[in-house]
Motif scaffolding. Structure first.
Motif, PDB file in Angstrom:
ATOM      1  N   CYS A 374      -5.581  -7.655   7.064  1.00  0.00           N
ATOM      2  CA  CYS A 374      -4.337  -7.029   7.113  1.00  0.00           C
ATOM      3  C   CYS A 374      -3.270  -8.239   7.068  1.00  0.00           C
ATOM      4  CB  CYS A 374      -4.061  -6.430   8.371  1.00  0.00           C
ATOM      5  SG  CYS A 374      -4.872  -4.723   8.464  1.00  0.00           S
ATOM      6  N   LEU A 375      -3.623  -9.651   7.270  1.00  0.00           N
ATOM      7  CA  LEU A 375      -2.829 -10.514   7.226  1.00  0.00           C
ATOM      8  C   LEU A 375      -2.717 -11.289   5.957  1.00  0.00           C
ATOM      9  CD1 LEU A 375      -3.059 -10.216  10.297  1.00  0.00           C
ATOM     10  CD2 LEU A 375      -3.027 -12.761  10.680  1.00  0.00           C
ATOM     11  N   LEU A 376      -3.621 -11.091   5.129  1.00  0.00           N
ATOM     12  CA  LEU A 376      -3.832 -11.617   3.844  1.00  0.00           C
ATOM     13  C   LEU A 376      -3.271 -10.781   2.615  1.00  0.00           C
ATOM     14  CD1 LEU A 376      -7.387 -12.977   4.111  1.00  0.00           C
ATOM     15  CD2 LEU A 376      -5.241 -14.140   4.602  1.00  0.00           C
ATOM     16  N   PRO A 377      -2.063 -11.298   2.000  1.00  0.00           N
ATOM     17  CA  PRO A 377      -1.562 -10.759   0.988  1.00  0.00           C
ATOM     18  C   PRO A 377      -2.474 -10.972  -0.371  1.00  0.00           C
ATOM     19  CG  PRO A 377      -0.548 -12.773   1.012  1.00  0.00           C
ATOM     20  CD  PRO A 377      -1.509 -12.792   2.040  1.00  0.00           C
ATOM     21  N   GLN A 378      -2.181 -10.078  -1.430  1.00  0.00           N
ATOM     22  CA  GLN A 378      -3.071 -10.174  -2.640  1.00  0.00           C
ATOM     23  C   GLN A 378      -2.159 -11.126  -3.319  1.00  0.00           C
ATOM     24  OE1 GLN A 378      -3.841  -6.412  -4.552  1.00  0.00           O
ATOM     25  NE2 GLN A 378      -3.355  -5.162  -2.785  1.00  0.00           N
ATOM     26  N   ALA A 379      -3.059 -11.884  -4.616  1.00  0.00           N
ATOM     27  CA  ALA A 379      -2.397 -12.701  -5.390  1.00  0.00           C
ATOM     28  C   ALA A 379      -2.065 -14.093  -5.070  1.00  0.00           C
ATOM     29  CB  ALA A 379      -1.108 -11.987  -6.118  1.00  0.00           C
ATOM     30  N   VAL A 380      -1.654 -14.341  -3.878  1.00  0.00           N
ATOM     31  CA  VAL A 380      -1.120 -15.526  -3.337  1.00  0.00           C
ATOM     32  C   VAL A 380      -2.316 -16.192  -2.303  1.00  0.00           C
ATOM     33  CG1 VAL A 380       0.744 -16.951  -2.243  1.00  0.00           C
ATOM     34  CG2 VAL A 380       1.276 -15.037  -3.798  1.00  0.00           C
ATOM     35  N   SER A 381      -2.804 -17.458  -2.595  1.00  0.00           N
ATOM     36  CA  SER A 381      -3.917 -17.713  -2.120  1.00  0.00           C
ATOM     37  C   SER A 381      -3.725 -18.625  -0.754  1.00  0.00           C
ATOM     38  CB  SER A 381      -5.109 -18.537  -2.857  1.00  0.00           C
ATOM     39  OG  SER A 381      -4.368 -19.607  -3.279  1.00  0.00           O
ATOM     40  N   ASN A 382      -2.556 -19.136  -0.614  1.00  0.00           N
ATOM     41  CA  ASN A 382      -2.116 -20.123   0.411  1.00  0.00           C
ATOM     42  C   ASN A 382      -1.137 -19.408   1.330  1.00  0.00           C
ATOM     43  OD1 ASN A 382      -0.116 -20.591  -1.498  1.00  0.00           O
ATOM     44  ND2 ASN A 382       0.187 -22.617  -0.786  1.00  0.00           N
ATOM     45  N   LEU A 383      -1.091 -17.893   1.346  1.00  0.00           N
ATOM     46  CA  LEU A 383      -0.051 -17.301   2.051  1.00  0.00           C
ATOM     47  C   LEU A 383      -0.687 -16.352   3.113  1.00  0.00           C
ATOM     48  CD1 LEU A 383       2.986 -16.660   2.657  1.00  0.00           C
ATOM     49  CD2 LEU A 383       2.899 -14.936   0.822  1.00  0.00           C
ATOM     50  N   ILE A 384       0.013 -16.364   4.242  1.00  0.00           N
ATOM     51  CA  ILE A 384      -0.753 -15.488   5.270  1.00  0.00           C
ATOM     52  C   ILE A 384       0.704 -14.859   5.835  1.00  0.00           C
ATOM     53  CG2 ILE A 384      -0.858 -17.170   7.156  1.00  0.00           C
ATOM     54  CD1 ILE A 384      -3.637 -15.829   7.990  1.00  0.00           C
ATOM     55  N   ALA A 385       0.372 -13.489   6.288  1.00  0.00           N
ATOM     56  CA  ALA A 385       1.620 -12.697   7.181  1.00  0.00           C
ATOM     57  C   ALA A 385       1.469 -12.572   8.432  1.00  0.00           C
ATOM     58  CB  ALA A 385       1.860 -11.495   6.358  1.00  0.00           C
ATOM     59  N   ALA A 386       2.345 -12.462   9.207  1.00  0.00           N
ATOM     60  CA  ALA A 386       2.296 -12.142  10.618  1.00  0.00           C
ATOM     61  C   ALA A 386       3.481 -11.380  11.185  1.00  0.00           C
ATOM     62  CB  ALA A 386       2.492 -13.521  11.260  1.00  0.00           C
ATOM     63  N   GLY A 387       3.361 -10.814  12.029  1.00  0.00           N
ATOM     64  CA  GLY A 387       4.249  -9.775  12.660  1.00  0.00           C
ATOM     65  C   GLY A 387       4.415  -8.539  11.869  1.00  0.00           C
ATOM     66  N   ARG A 388       5.718  -8.124  11.833  1.00  0.00           N
ATOM     67  CA  ARG A 388       6.097  -6.658  11.472  1.00  0.00           C
ATOM     68  C   ARG A 388       5.736  -6.389  10.018  1.00  0.00           C
ATOM     69  NH1 ARG A 388      11.745  -6.681  11.856  1.00  0.00           N
ATOM     70  NH2 ARG A 388      12.110  -6.703   9.641  1.00  0.00           N
ATOM     71  N   CYS A 389       5.461  -7.637   9.184  1.00  0.00           N
ATOM     72  CA  CYS A 389       5.223  -7.514   7.488  1.00  0.00           C
ATOM     73  C   CYS A 389       3.772  -7.654   7.387  1.00  0.00           C
ATOM     74  CB  CYS A 389       6.057  -8.408   6.778  1.00  0.00           C
ATOM     75  SG  CYS A 389       5.774 -10.294   7.156  1.00  0.00           S
ATOM     76  N   ILE A 390       2.962  -7.441   8.231  1.00  0.00           N
ATOM     77  CA  ILE A 390       1.432  -7.360   7.942  1.00  0.00           C
ATOM     78  C   ILE A 390       1.172  -6.073   7.036  1.00  0.00           C
ATOM     79  CG2 ILE A 390       0.980  -8.904   9.780  1.00  0.00           C
ATOM     80  CD1 ILE A 390      -0.535  -6.432  11.109  1.00  0.00           C
ATOM     81  N   SER A 391      -0.145  -6.055   6.498  1.00  0.00           N
ATOM     82  CA  SER A 391      -0.303  -5.005   5.964  1.00  0.00           C
ATOM     83  C   SER A 391      -0.941  -3.672   6.587  1.00  0.00           C
ATOM     84  CB  SER A 391      -1.600  -5.484   4.719  1.00  0.00           C
ATOM     85  OG  SER A 391      -2.035  -4.118   3.894  1.00  0.00           O
ATOM     86  N   THR A 392       0.077  -2.557   6.552  1.00  0.00           N
ATOM     87  CA  THR A 392      -0.357  -1.331   7.256  1.00  0.00           C
ATOM     88  C   THR A 392       0.191  -0.308   6.365  1.00  0.00           C
ATOM     89  OG1 THR A 392       1.683  -1.291   8.490  1.00  0.00           O
ATOM     90  CG2 THR A 392       0.007  -2.792   9.335  1.00  0.00           C
ATOM     91  N   SER A 393      -0.243   0.931   6.780  1.00  0.00           N
ATOM     92  CA  SER A 393       0.584   2.095   6.257  1.00  0.00           C
ATOM     93  C   SER A 393       1.923   2.219   6.949  1.00  0.00           C
ATOM     94  CB  SER A 393      -0.075   3.307   6.521  1.00  0.00           C
ATOM     95  OG  SER A 393      -0.203   3.690   8.095  1.00  0.00           O
ATOM     96  N   HIS A 394       2.934   3.060   6.617  1.00  0.00           N
ATOM     97  CA  HIS A 394       4.132   3.309   7.268  1.00  0.00           C
ATOM     98  C   HIS A 394       3.930   3.681   8.672  1.00  0.00           C
ATOM     99  CE1 HIS A 394       8.065   5.259   8.015  1.00  0.00           C
ATOM    100  NE2 HIS A 394       7.435   6.327   8.508  1.00  0.00           N
ATOM    101  N   GLU A 395       3.048   4.764   8.895  1.00  0.00           N
ATOM    102  CA  GLU A 395       2.477   5.125  10.203  1.00  0.00           C
ATOM    103  C   GLU A 395       2.056   4.216  11.205  1.00  0.00           C
ATOM    104  OE1 GLU A 395       2.883   8.265   7.510  1.00  0.00           O
ATOM    105  OE2 GLU A 395       1.543   6.467   7.442  1.00  0.00           O
ATOM    106  N   ALA A 396       1.228   3.211  10.719  1.00  0.00           N
ATOM    107  CA  ALA A 396       0.602   2.142  11.465  1.00  0.00           C
ATOM    108  C   ALA A 396       1.543   1.173  11.849  1.00  0.00           C
ATOM    109  CB  ALA A 396      -0.783   1.683  10.936  1.00  0.00           C
ATOM    110  N   LEU A 397       2.381   0.926  10.968  1.00  0.00           N
ATOM    111  CA  LEU A 397       3.417  -0.243  11.092  1.00  0.00           C
ATOM    112  C   LEU A 397       4.462   0.147  12.488  1.00  0.00           C
ATOM    113  CD1 LEU A 397       5.357  -2.558  10.362  1.00  0.00           C
ATOM    114  CD2 LEU A 397       6.692  -0.806   9.068  1.00  0.00           C
TER     115      LEU A 397
END
Length: 455
Positions: A374-397
């Motif tokens: 959930c922390l790993l975006p597609q397409a960009v290999s040296n980027l990781i997300a943290a906090g509110r913008c990690i990968s979730t559905s609207h409901e899980a956010l």
């Protein structure tokens, strides 16, 4: 000529997720830079007065978020800036964690300096240079002019997925059906509140308050939060799309933080929408404060003392990652092999267009896993997300957006950067078992632990 800085890890965003990501990267031996647009840290918790932190525990009192987050709570307790984890007298969750935001701002900076993190405050990321599938440089505007920061790994802790969006990583926004997001809220503080009078009224009129309020224990519990005064709210006919009043007590004995305004239908990533939201939110804050002073028992001598430096934002963009956490994952308390954090906070969706809040609690042992994917975006290999913008559905956010969960994913993201740095592997290719081992050494809860009784 632009100035160039080089580092191992770049963290963009100085909220709870960014603080913990930078702290983890720095403590694990990486040269680390943190960029923050304000002149202080804390993100929504300080700039938008998002208070208290909720929650570190499950509904039965099991603490599932520890690590650096618990260390910060204990450091705040040691200087009299937090009572620690206390019972939530609203009854929505088991515990909440009040804190002094001014002391938190200072403590966060001190901890990062101790970890060797270089702070660039008053700095705004406005462009990203991409080469192939990597971020080659992040362009920053600040008082001293233009900067280009080159980093081996980058952490998007902006809350709005700004870094991911600017780098071309796929992003999503709002609910899947229509793109609408949870409303924004302008929070404000009031002083001069007679909390004893508030509690007396609650005990005498329990039907006017949230059904989960622990009335059987309320006599002996310190009042930490209140949701209700439904009769007064209905009679007020205020032009605000909510159905009751919500506020939390502290940090001073006569002080409350009011979370009742609601600004709907605007996009938190659009500068003109944000401008409109700021005006509408502040107008609502004045209306609500005046209503509370005139109508609510215990508020007769109260006054508004402080609004947020900006409006509070619950939801904007999020990455479209390697896996999106789903509502069933949360409600069913699902376990994942690549778990990097756990949370016990329920689904908590403030209606994008209506008055109410949709809630659903976690089944089983009361906690769910957040997987590394959930922390790993597609397409960009040296980027990781943290906090509110990690990968979730609207409901899980609606659960992962809460501050303690953001702290946990932040620590995981910063630690992952350190593991990638040591191994020379891309973020998606690191040994997750090694990451989990390092996180466990740092006090992170990844497996079931004994129940801790809290009040």
């Amino acid at each position: 000529m632009e100035r160039i800085l080089e580092t191992d890890v770049l963290v963009v965003g100085g909220g709870p997720a960014g603080i913990h990501a930078a702290l983890a990267a720095g403590r694990n031996g990486c040269r680390t830079i943190l960029i923050e647009k304000y002149g202080f840290l804390g993100g929504m918790t300080t700039a938008a007065l998002v208070y208290p932190w909720m929650t570190f525990h499950t509904t039965d009192g099991k603490q599932v978020i520890k690590g650096y987050a618990q260390e910060i709570v204990e450091r705040l307790m040691a200087i009299g800036a937090s009572p620690g984890h206390v019972r939530d007298t609203v009854g929505f969750v088991r515990t909440i964690t009040p804190f002094d935001p001014e002391r938190y701002k200072v403590l966060a900076m001190e901890l990062l300096k101790e970890a060797g993190v270089r702070l660039l405050l008053h700095s705004f990321v406005d462009a990203v240079r991409v080469e192939g599938d990597r971020i080659a440089g992040v362009e920053v505007t600040g008082k001293s002019g233009r900067l280009l920061v080159k980093a081996e790994q980058c952490v998007d802790a902006t809350g709005d997925a700004d870094l991911a969006f600017l780098s071309g990583a796929p992003c999503l926004q709002g609910r899947e059906s229509d793109g609408k997001t949870q409303p924004m809220t302008m929070k404000f503080r009031m002083r001069g509140v007679d909390l004893a009078a508030v509690k007396r009224y609650m005990l005498d009129h329990p039907d006017e308050f949230y059904p989960k309020t622990p009335f059987a224990e309320l006599e002996r519990l310190p009042l930490s939060g209140v949701m209700g005064f439904t009769k007064h709210w209905r009679e007020s006919e205020l032009p605000i799309n909510r159905d009751q009043v919500l506020f939390f007590t502290g940090p001073e004995e006569d002080e409350v933080l009011v979370n009742t305004t609601r600004v709907q239908g605007l996009d938190g990533t659009d500068v003109e929408h944000l401008t409109e939201a700021e005006l509408e939110g502040r107008k609502q804050a004045l209306l609500v404060a005046d209503f509370m002073r005139r109508r609510l028992p215990g508020f007769e001598k109260a006054s508004l003392t402080h609004t947020g430096a900006q409006i509070g934002i619950r939801e904007t963009r999020r990455i479209d990652g390697l896996y999106a956490l789903q509502v069933d994952d949360v409600v069913q308390g699902r376990r994942f092999e690549d778990v990097i954090a756990r949370s016990g906070y329920p689904i908590d969706i403030h209606d994008p267009s209506g008055k109410g809040v949709t809630a659903a609690w976690v089944k089983g042992d009361g906690a769910y896993d957040i997987p590394y994917r959930c922390l790993l975006p597609q397409a960009v290999s040296n980027l990781i997300a943290a906090g509110r913008c990690i990968s979730t559905s609207h409901e899980a956010l609606a659960t992962t957006r809460l501050s303690p969960s953001c702290m946990a994913t932040g620590q995981a993201a910063g630690t992952a950067c350190a593991v990638a740095h040591r191994s020379g592997k891309p973020l998606a290719g690191i040994d997750v078992a090694e990451l989990q081992s390092v996180l466990a050494e740092q006090g992170v809860v990844l497996r079931d632990e004994e129940t801790i009784t809290v009040f």
